[in-house]
Design a protein around this motif. Structure first.
Motif, mmCIF file in Angstrom:
data_model
loop_
_atom_site.group_PDB
_atom_site.id
_atom_site.type_symbol
_atom_site.label_atom_id
_atom_site.label_comp_id
_atom_site.label_asym_id
_atom_site.label_seq_id
_atom_site.Cartn_x
_atom_site.Cartn_y
_atom_site.Cartn_z
ATOM 1 N N GLY A 70 -0.380 17.419 -6.142
ATOM 2 C CA GLY A 70 -1.412 18.434 -6.305
ATOM 3 C C GLY A 70 -2.727 17.930 -6.873
ATOM 4 O O GLY A 70 -3.703 18.659 -6.891
ATOM 5 N N SER A 71 -2.762 16.694 -7.367
ATOM 6 C CA SER A 71 -4.009 16.119 -7.886
ATOM 7 C C SER A 71 -4.675 15.292 -6.798
ATOM 8 O O SER A 71 -3.991 14.609 -6.037
ATOM 9 N N PRO A 72 -6.002 15.317 -6.724
ATOM 10 C CA PRO A 72 -6.676 14.466 -5.743
ATOM 11 C C PRO A 72 -6.506 12.987 -6.113
ATOM 12 O O PRO A 72 -6.693 12.601 -7.250
ATOM 13 N N ILE A 73 -6.127 12.206 -5.121
ATOM 14 C CA ILE A 73 -5.931 10.771 -5.296
ATOM 15 C C ILE A 73 -6.920 10.067 -4.376
ATOM 16 O O ILE A 73 -7.010 10.393 -3.203
ATOM 17 N N SER A 74 -7.641 9.107 -4.940
ATOM 18 C CA SER A 74 -8.653 8.379 -4.174
ATOM 19 C C SER A 74 -8.241 6.923 -4.006
ATOM 20 O O SER A 74 -7.599 6.344 -4.872
ATOM 21 N N ARG A 75 -8.693 6.352 -2.903
ATOM 22 C CA ARG A 75 -8.434 4.932 -2.636
ATOM 23 C C ARG A 75 -9.412 4.088 -3.442
ATOM 24 O O ARG A 75 -10.570 4.448 -3.598
ATOM 25 N N VAL A 76 -8.923 2.956 -3.949
ATOM 26 C CA VAL A 76 -9.728 1.962 -4.653
ATOM 27 C C VAL A 76 -9.739 0.712 -3.789
ATOM 28 O O VAL A 76 -8.695 0.285 -3.304
ATOM 29 N N GLU A 77 -10.902 0.117 -3.591
ATOM 30 C CA GLU A 77 -11.004 -1.078 -2.738
ATOM 31 C C GLU A 77 -11.396 -2.337 -3.497
ATOM 32 O O GLU A 77 -11.139 -3.432 -3.017
ATOM 33 N N PHE A 78 -12.048 -2.199 -4.655
ATOM 34 C CA PHE A 78 -12.570 -3.374 -5.337
ATOM 35 C C PHE A 78 -12.363 -3.254 -6.830
ATOM 36 O O PHE A 78 -12.562 -2.164 -7.364
ATOM 37 N N PRO A 79 -11.953 -4.241 -7.552
ATOM 38 C CA PRO A 79 -11.715 -5.604 -7.097
ATOM 39 C C PRO A 79 -10.352 -5.780 -6.414
ATOM 40 O O PRO A 79 -10.145 -6.755 -5.700
ATOM 41 N N ASN A 80 -9.427 -4.842 -6.627
ATOM 42 C CA ASN A 80 -8.133 -4.883 -5.944
ATOM 43 C C ASN A 80 -7.874 -3.532 -5.297
ATOM 44 O O ASN A 80 -8.316 -2.503 -5.790
ATOM 45 N N ASP A 101 0.828 -1.203 0.000
ATOM 46 C CA ASP A 101 0.000 0.000 0.000
ATOM 47 C C ASP A 101 0.866 1.258 0.000
ATOM 48 O O ASP A 101 0.618 2.192 -0.754
ATOM 49 N N ARG A 102 1.907 1.264 0.819
ATOM 50 C CA ARG A 102 2.800 2.424 0.892
ATOM 51 C C ARG A 102 3.532 2.639 -0.432
ATOM 52 O O ARG A 102 3.723 3.773 -0.870
ATOM 53 N N ALA A 124 4.191 6.214 -4.971
ATOM 54 C CA ALA A 124 4.324 6.393 -6.422
ATOM 55 C C ALA A 124 3.264 7.348 -6.967
ATOM 56 O O ALA A 124 3.578 8.231 -7.768
ATOM 57 N N MET A 125 2.031 7.173 -6.538
ATOM 58 C CA MET A 125 0.960 8.049 -7.025
ATOM 59 C C MET A 125 1.164 9.487 -6.558
ATOM 60 O O MET A 125 1.012 10.424 -7.331
ATOM 61 N N ILE A 156 -6.078 7.283 -14.146
ATOM 62 C CA ILE A 156 -4.980 6.340 -13.944
ATOM 63 C C ILE A 156 -5.203 5.640 -12.607
ATOM 64 O O ILE A 156 -5.418 6.294 -11.585
ATOM 65 N N THR A 157 -5.177 4.316 -12.643
ATOM 66 C CA THR A 157 -5.412 3.501 -11.461
ATOM 67 C C THR A 157 -4.253 2.541 -11.258
ATOM 68 O O THR A 157 -3.860 1.836 -12.190
#
Length: 109
Positions: free
Chosen positions: A24-34, A11-12, A17-18, A50-51
């Motif tokens: 400066g860009s908002p980054i969101s957590r993804v939980e599913f499917p990975n 996770d770290r 990397a992101m 980009i995910t």
């Protein structure tokens, strides 16, 4: 490429990397499917998502099976050239960061 990392380490790696690539860009957590992170880059009327995710995997260290993760970075949107190149940069950062923590291993098939 599979890295024998814990869930927290993987996770770290993704978060670092992101954040490094998309300052400066908002980054969101993804939980599913990975589990991982996603962001959207915009330029005028174009946008690109980009995910980056971590996927549980088994590797082989000598003859012993080892748990860990491999990573995927996907892109989707209208900025075909810049989106793909940004996704490639993120993947290269992920592999670099993961390599600082553990040696990559072949995946168990």
């Amino acid at each position: 490429m599979m890295f024998p990392l814990t869930d927290e380490q993987a996770d770290r790696v993704l978060a670092t990397a992101m954040a490094s690539e998309f300052t400066g860009s908002p980054i969101s957590r993804v939980e599913f499917p990975n589990k991982g992170y996603t962001t959207t880059i915009r330029f005028l009327f174009d946008s690109h998502q980009i995910t980056a995710v971590r996927i549980p995997a088994k590797g082989i260290d000598g003859t012993q099976p080892v748990d860990g993760y491999y990573f995927e970075v996907n892109d989707a949107g209208t900025l075909l050239i810049s989106g793909r190149s940004r996704a490639t940069k993120v993947y290269e950062r992920v592999v670099h960061e993961a390599g600082l923590l553990a040696k990559s291993l072949p995946q168990r098939r």
